[in-house]
Write an enzyme that holds these catalytic residues in place. Structure first.
Site, PDB file in Angstrom:
ATOM      1  N   LYS A  46       2.314  -4.425   0.653  1.00 19.69           N
ATOM      2  CA  LYS A  46       2.040  -3.027   0.302  1.00 19.69           C
ATOM      3  C   LYS A  46       2.549  -2.667  -1.098  1.00 19.69           C
ATOM      4  O   LYS A  46       1.865  -1.990  -1.866  1.00 19.69           O
ATOM      5  CB  LYS A  46       2.645  -2.102   1.362  1.00 19.69           C
ATOM      6  CG  LYS A  46       1.992  -2.327   2.723  1.00 19.69           C
ATOM      7  CD  LYS A  46       2.570  -1.448   3.795  1.00 19.69           C
ATOM      8  CE  LYS A  46       2.185  -1.933   5.185  1.00 19.69           C
ATOM      9  NZ  LYS A  46       0.753  -2.095   5.431  1.00 19.69           N
ATOM     10  N   ASN A  49       0.360  -4.337  -3.756  1.00 16.27           N
ATOM     11  CA  ASN A  49      -0.980  -3.717  -3.750  1.00 16.27           C
ATOM     12  C   ASN A  49      -0.954  -2.392  -4.519  1.00 16.27           C
ATOM     13  O   ASN A  49      -1.824  -2.105  -5.337  1.00 16.27           O
ATOM     14  CB  ASN A  49      -1.441  -3.434  -2.315  1.00 16.27           C
ATOM     15  CG  ASN A  49      -1.740  -4.691  -1.518  1.00 16.27           C
ATOM     16  OD1 ASN A  49      -1.840  -5.773  -2.083  1.00 16.27           O
ATOM     17  ND2 ASN A  49      -1.864  -4.555  -0.202  1.00 16.27           N
ATOM     18  N   ASN A 191       0.274   7.212   7.002  1.00 16.15           N
ATOM     19  CA  ASN A 191      -0.997   7.338   7.724  1.00 16.15           C
ATOM     20  C   ASN A 191      -0.750   7.916   9.120  1.00 16.15           C
ATOM     21  O   ASN A 191       0.393   8.213   9.489  1.00 16.15           O
ATOM     22  CB  ASN A 191      -1.762   6.003   7.735  1.00 16.15           C
ATOM     23  CG  ASN A 191      -1.077   4.930   8.573  1.00 16.15           C
ATOM     24  OD1 ASN A 191      -0.225   5.233   9.416  1.00 16.15           O
ATOM     25  ND2 ASN A 191      -1.447   3.685   8.365  1.00 16.15           N
ATOM     26  N   ASP A 262      -2.878   1.598   0.470  1.00 19.90           N
ATOM     27  CA  ASP A 262      -2.114   1.176  -0.719  1.00 19.90           C
ATOM     28  C   ASP A 262      -2.869   1.538  -1.991  1.00 19.90           C
ATOM     29  O   ASP A 262      -2.260   1.905  -3.004  1.00 19.90           O
ATOM     30  CB  ASP A 262      -1.865  -0.334  -0.690  1.00 19.90           C
ATOM     31  CG  ASP A 262      -1.055  -0.750   0.530  1.00 19.90           C
ATOM     32  OD1 ASP A 262      -0.259   0.082   1.014  1.00 19.90           O
ATOM     33  OD2 ASP A 262      -1.231  -1.885   0.994  1.00 19.90           O
TER      34      ASP A 262
END
Ligand code: RIB
Length: 315
Positions: A46, A49, A191, A262
């Site tokens: 993550k 990214n 999220n 990400d």
């Protein structure tokens, strides 16, 4: 892009993983073996990214992380250089392997992921201390939870002490997250699943997300963004606690949603650092668009757009 040595306005303290990706028609049930139709290896994690997406939009970025002294680690450092990311504080260790993620993606573009964080967990306070100079000069720091949480927390404290804006992505989520993570977050971005783990509240709609966002806001974050995939995001802030649903582009047939969150976080960091005069709502709208581009092709970083491929009105 050539490798860059100078420090930039976006600093990421976080993870690198080698993504081992299998594409299958559907996800297997426990105990079941199924045939997949494609396998590939990609660059993921993550933290990395997010850093790559910010760099591809034009941000000067530095990555503070740890990989193994192995071929995956060597390849990862080359990948950062190709993306123009400063690797001065990318450490290598013989004591653990480069982090790896096993990822399954089904025909609807949905994924499941297991990470073995390996060398990521060895990033420590000493490593952060060496990077004090670039941390204190940054405009935005991004952290997540694929490294030791205590290291992420220390990084956020260092950023705060220097007046650097903090963007915290609590992924993967921990139910009993240290409360300091909330108070140290200028922007807290998670999220639906992560929100449910953190708050115990179900997030099935933007209205639910607004309620959960209010709970997270009360814990001390300045801005809370809950990303909801195809539904876009819900934004609440200290300044404007009335939840705002910000929808996103409709993608008729998403190919692979892995790493879309990400892409969103990396884009948001770019806007916070380079377009600080935009409203957060507008930053979120533009970041939504960039993340929606990433779901149209497979892989994580391999699907992230460059500035030159995006509409000029995003910049
Ligand atoms: O968010 C997607 C990422 O999660 C993947 O790249 C994988 O490495 C895991 O860290």
């Amino acid at each position: 892009m050539a490798g860059a040595a100078a420090a930039g306005p976006v600093v990421v303290v976080g993870s690198c993983m080698t993504d081992l990706v299998s594409l299958t028609a559907r996800l297997p049930k426990p105990g079941e073996t199924i045939h997949g139709h494609e396998f590939f290896i990609g660059f993921g994690g993550k933290g990395a990214n997010q850093c790559v997406q910010a760099a591809r939009l034009g941000a000067k970025t530095s990555m503070i992380c740890k990989v193994g002294k192995d071929s995956f680690g060597n390849d990862y450092i080359e990948n950062f250089k190709r993306n123009g990311i400063s690797t001065e504080f990318v450490h290598q260790t013989k004591d653990a392997s480069t982090g790896a993620a096993s990822i399954l993606v089904d025909n609807e573009g949905q994924n499941v992921i297991v990470i073995v964080a390996g060398a990521n967990m060895l990033l420590n306070f000493e490593d952060l201390k060496k990077a004090t100079g670039i941390i204190s000069k940054a405009k935005v720091m991004i952290c997540q939870l694929e490294i030791a949480p205590i290291t992420s927390l220390e990084a956020l404290k260092m950023a705060r002490a220097s007046g650097v804006k903090t963007l915290f992505n609590p992924a993967p989520a921990i139910a009993d997250l240290d409360p300091q993570f909330y108070t140290l977050s200028d922007v807290f971005c998670c999220n639906e699943t992560e929100t449910e783990i953190l708050t115990g509240l179900q997030v099935g709609s933007p209205t639910d997300a607004g309620k959960a966002g209010a709970v997270l806001l009360e814990r001390g974050c300045k801005v809370v963004i809950i990303t909801m995939g195809a539904e876009g995001c819900v934004l609440v802030s200290e300044e404007d606690p009335v939840p705002k649903h910000i929808p996103t582009e409709k993608v008729v047939k998403p190919v692979d949603t892995t790493g879309a969150g990400d892409s969103f976080v990396g884009a948001l960091a770019f806007y916070l650092a380079h377009h600080p005069d935009l409203s957060v709502e507008e930053m979120v709208r533009r970041s939504n668009f960039i993340a929606s581009v990433s779901v149209r092709s497979s892989g994580t970083q391999s699907s992230y757009p460059f500035k030159k491929d995006l509409p000029g009105n995003l910049f």
